[in-house]
Write a protein that holds these residues in place. Sequence first.
Motif, PDB file in Angstrom:
ATOM      1  N   LYS A  54       0.860  -1.172   0.000  1.00  0.00           N
ATOM      2  CA  LYS A  54       0.000   0.000   0.000  1.00  0.00           C
ATOM      3  C   LYS A  54       0.894   1.217   0.000  1.00  0.00           C
ATOM      4  N   ALA A  55       0.514   2.195  -0.765  1.00  0.00           N
ATOM      5  CA  ALA A  55       1.231   3.479  -0.826  1.00  0.00           C
ATOM      6  C   ALA A  55       2.546   3.336  -1.588  1.00  0.00           C
ATOM      7  N   GLU A  56       3.120   4.463  -1.851  1.00  0.00           N
ATOM      8  CA  GLU A  56       4.230   4.544  -2.789  1.00  0.00           C
ATOM      9  C   GLU A  56       5.475   3.775  -2.360  1.00  0.00           C
ATOM     10  N   SER A  58       5.782   1.094  -0.847  1.00  0.00           N
ATOM     11  CA  SER A  58       5.487  -0.280  -0.452  1.00  0.00           C
ATOM     12  C   SER A  58       6.516  -1.250  -1.024  1.00  0.00           C
ATOM     13  N   ASP A  63       2.245  -1.068  -5.449  1.00  0.00           N
ATOM     14  CA  ASP A  63       1.179  -0.461  -4.668  1.00  0.00           C
ATOM     15  C   ASP A  63      -0.148  -0.955  -5.218  1.00  0.00           C
ATOM     16  N   SER A  66      -3.871   1.669  -4.713  1.00  0.00           N
ATOM     17  CA  SER A  66      -4.293   2.876  -5.420  1.00  0.00           C
ATOM     18  C   SER A  66      -5.192   2.577  -6.621  1.00  0.00           C
TER      19      SER A  66
END
Lengths: 638, 464
Positions: A54-56, A58, A63, A66
Motif C-alpha cells: 500500500k502506498a508509494e 510499499s 502499490d 491505489s
Amino acid sequence: MLVRFRLLVVSSMFLLVAACCTPGWAQPGQRDNPLSWDRNVRGLFSRYCWGCHKAEDSNGGVDLASDTDPRRIRSNRDTWETVQFVLMDKSMPPDGAKQPSEEERKWMLGFLEETLGEIDCQTLTDPGPPPLRRLNRVEYDNAIFDLTGLDLSIAAETFPPDTSSYGFDNIGAALAMTPVQVEQYHSAAGQVVEALLALRGSATGPYQRIIGDDSASGQQQLRQRLQRFSDKAFRRPTAASWVERLMTLYQQSRDHGEDHETAMGHVVTAVLMAPQFLLRIEQNQPDEGEPYRVDDYELASRLSFFLWSRPPDAPLLKLAARDKLRQPEVLRQQMERMLRDARSEALVKNFFGQWLGLRSVLTHPVDSDQFPELDDRLRHAMLAEAEACLMEMIQSDRPVIELIDSDYTYLNASLAQHYQFSSEQMPAQGEAEQTLQRISLTDRRRGGLLTTAALLMVQSDPNRTNIPRRGNYIADRILGDPPPPPPPDAPELETVADGRQVPLRERFEKHSASPNCASCHAKIDPIGFALENYDAVGRWRAEDAGQPIDSTGTMPDGFELSGAVSLKDMLLESRQAFVRTLAKQMLIYALGRGLMDADRCIIESIVSADAAQPLRFAELTWIVISSRPFLNRRNPDY
Amino acid sequence: MARSSISRRTLLRGAGVAVALPWLEAMPSVAGVAANDSGIPTRIAFFYVPNGVHMPAWKPEAEGALTELPSILHPLESVKDRVVVISNTAAAHCKGKGGSHEPTGGGYLVGDKCKHSEVPEVANASVDQVAAREVGWKTAVDSLALGIDPGSRGDHGYSGTYMSNISWRNKTTPAALELNPRHLYERLFNSQPPRRPDWNSAASKPQQQRPATPASGVVDLVREQAQDLQRQLGYQDRQKLQDYLEGLRSVERRIAQSESEPFGHHADGLASDPLAGVDDPALPKLIIPDGRGIPETYEDHVSLMLDILTLAFQTDQTRVATFMFSYEKSGRQYKEVRAPGSHHSNSHHNNEAEKHAALTRINTLHMQLFARMLRRMAETPEAEGTLLDHVMIAYGSGISDGNKHNNDNLPLLVAGGGNGRVGGGRHLLLPEKTPICNLYLEMLSAVGVQRDQFGDSTGTLGLA
C-alpha cells in the motif's frame, strides 16, 4: 509452470451486451457474487496484500491500494497480471504472512481473470501512435554505406550512444535529438564529402556516381544525379521542388566562384542533414479518421529497418514503385529473401544481441588473474558461437525452441578446448583451427543459447558466478516474469567468521532464508543453482571452493531442478512463456514502441501458432510483419 | 599522465570540408547575468559517482575546519582549503518505485522523481541544463555532458537511459553523453587552437547579420524542410523537430562564433596561423591517442576528459558541465586498485571488511582523479587568482550506502571558490535530510540564475 495471461476472444455480440449493462461489480443482482470487487474481492486484497503493498513506498514498489476499481486495474494490467501470477503459484502472500483460504484465493483469481481476461481482437484495431524514428547509430552507418558505398563507421565511432528503452536502442520515443547530435550529423556529412572527394580521378564508383565531373554536368544530367541521390537517401521518390532547391544551392555556390566539387559538397551535405534522411518520416492522411495502410515505400522501410537495420535495397524499392510490396505473397517472398540474405545478421547483432545481452560479450569485465586463459580470441569465439547458432536459426528457418535446447553448436579449436571436449568432438585441427565448425552434440549440457559460454559469462561477476543474476536473467528475459527488485534495505548476509572457504551456494542460501528476500529468491535461485556447474567464464566444473557442486533446487510450483539439463527440461515445459516473451520482444523491436493492449492479440496468435506446430523463425517473423500495427498507421495526436 | 609534446597537427585536424556557416538567428536578448559579468564568470559542474560511497571512510569526524581527512578524501589534501564537505543531505527524489539504482541516476540532478517507465520521462530539465539555458548562449557550447562508459540497459521497467544519464535537456531528452576525448576535443576547438579569453574586454556584443553564403544555404534549406515537416507532426514529434532546429542553430552559432571572434571577448581574432597560441604555457598539454582516441586505461581516460573539461572552462568554451565516472549501477571492474568483482557487487558489501576495503579503494581512485583536476585548476592562473577560485563543482552520489540504497546521508562535497561564494576548508554538518536541492539552488545562483526554489529545496546552504 503457469501461464500468465489467458486470452478470451470475445465475440462482438457479447461485447455489445456487456457494454449496454454495467459490469458485474455494480449490479444489484450481484449482491452475492463472490467475484464482486466492491462486495468481496477488494476486502480480500486489503486483508492479504495491503499490509505490504500500500502506498508509494510499499514493498517491491508494488502499490495495490491505489487501483480503486476494476477499470484502473485494467489500465494497470502489467502489475495485476503479476498479482495473478504470484497468487497462482502461491509465492504471495509470502510464508509467514496471513494466508487466504483456498476459496478466497480462487475468488481473487476469478476476479482478476474476469477483469483482465477480456480482449476483443476484432475491435481493438489501433496500430498505436506513429512514432517518428530517428536513425540510430547502426542504421545511420548502414544508410551511409548503402548510399555511398563507403564503409566509414562514423556513427559507431563518434556519435553519442543511443538511449535504450525496453532494452532496445531503436525505440522511436526514446531516440531523442540534441544539438550535440545535430552537430555530429553536420561533421559526419563533412567526413562523407571528404571521403567522396578523396576518390576523385576514378572513372567509376561513388565519386562518378555522386559528385561527377564538372564537364559532364549539364543541367539535365545534374538534375538527374541529384534526383537519384535524393531518392536513395530519402528512401522514396523526392519532390521535384526539393531537387530544384538543390539545383539552386549548387548554382549559388558556383556563382560565388566555388568549383564544382565544393558546390556538390554543399548539396551532399544538405541531403545528409535533411530530416528526410535522418528521420523515418511517414506521410499523414489528414482526412482519414481511421487507421490506414502505410504506403509501399514506408512498408519497404519498415521491413528493411526491422530485418536488416538499414534502408530498403533496390528490389524492395522497385516493388514499392509498382505498389506490389503490399501484396501478402510478395511481402512474404521478400521477407524470406531478406532472412536468407547475409544482411539479416542485423537481427543477430541488434535484436538478439540486445534482448539476450550478447552485445557485452567482448567487453564484459572478467578477472584476468583468475581466468588468464580468457583472451580476446576466446571472447570472439564465444560470441561467434552464439551468433552462428542464431544465424542458422534465421537463415535455415529453424524452430525457435532451439534457443533453449538444440543438438548442434558452432565451435573452433579454442572454444572446444574451453568446453573440455574430447578429441573426437573437436573440430578439425590445422589451418582451420580458428574457423567455426558446426558440431553435432549428444550431451545436453551444451546446445541452445543459455548454456553457451557467452551468455553464462555475461551473467556472472568478473571473478565468480552470480546465482540470483543468472536466475533473474532466465526468469526475466526468457520467461518474461522478472521478480521485483530487491527491497531498498536488503538485510545483510551473515559474515563467515571462521574464515573458511564457503561455496557461493551456501552463502546465498543463508541470505535467501531471510523472509524479506525469500519470496523472490525462491523463483530465481533454483535456476541459478542449476547453472552452478558452469563457472564465471562458462566452463564446466564439478567443484566450487573445494566442495562438489550441488545443482539441485525446487521451484515454487514444485518443479525439481537438478543441473542444467533439468533446467532445459523445465524451460521446454514452459515453452508458452518462452514463446510469449520472444514474441513480445520481437514485436517491440519491430514496431519501435512499447506494447499496447491490442498487441496482445498478435502475441497470443504467435503462442497459438507454436501450439499448433513448433514455431519456426520465419513464421514468427511473418506473424509480426503481417500484423495490423506493422502494416498500418494512424494520424498522430496533435 | 605524461605531459610531453603532442602531435598537434593530428590533434587539430579539421573537420574536412565542413562548411562554415554564418550566424543567422539573432542572439537571445534576455539572459541571466553572471555574478560578475564584465569580470570572470563562475563555471559550475556536477560530478557523479555511482553505487554510493563507503561513508565511514568519507565523512570527517568533526564539524568545522577540515583537519585530518578521512581516507577517501585524502587525495584532496593539497586543495582542501578550496573544499567544503557537506554532510546529511538527502535526495528524496532519487527514491523510486520498483527500482533503486535506476531512479537515482535519472533523478539526481532533476530534483524530482522520474516516471517509472521504459520510455524515459523526468519531471523537468536538470539543474545543469537550467543553468545552460540561461548562460549557455554566451559560450560556444552551452554545456557539456561527459562520461566514460556507454550506458546500460534498463531494468525493473525503467529505461536504461535513467542509469546512463544525469543531465536532462527537457523532460524526455537526456543531454547526449560524450565519451570520446578526441571527438570532444574536435567539437570544442574545431580547427581552432585553444585560446585564453581576455576577461577585461567588453562582454560579447550581439552578433551581426552576415551575408548569406552557399554554405548557409545548406542550413536554410534543411531548416525549411524541417519546418514544413513540423506542421504535420504530432505533439511529441514536434518536440523532436524542435530539438533538431535547435541543433541547427547550434551548428550555425558555434561556427559563426569562431568566425566572429573580433566581436567577442576572446583575446585574438581568427588567427592567421591556425596553430598560434597552442604553446601557451598556461594551457594544459593534451595527448590524445591515435586510433579511436580513447586511452587504454580508465585512469588515463578520465584524466584526459577532465583535462579537456579544464581547458574548456579555461578558454570559456562552456560554463556548465556534468561528468559521470560511470553509469549508475556500474559493473565496471577496477582491477587497477585491487578491487576484483564488479563495482556494483562490491557496493553490496554485506558488511564484509574485504568489500568495504575494495569499495573504499574504488572511491579513493575516483577522488584521486578528481583531485588531480582540482590541482590543475589551482595551478592555472586566472585574473588575480586561479581557475579553481572561479569554479563551483559538486561531487557526490545519489546513493549513500550501496548495500542499502539509501538516498540520505549522501556523500557530497563542493570544490572551488565560486567567485567568493564558497569558503573552503571545512566540514559542514547540516540538519539531517537537508535537501540536496539546496545546493543546486545555490549553484544556480552562482551562475546568475535567480530562483526561489529548485526541486524540494528549502533554502540555500550558506557556503560562503
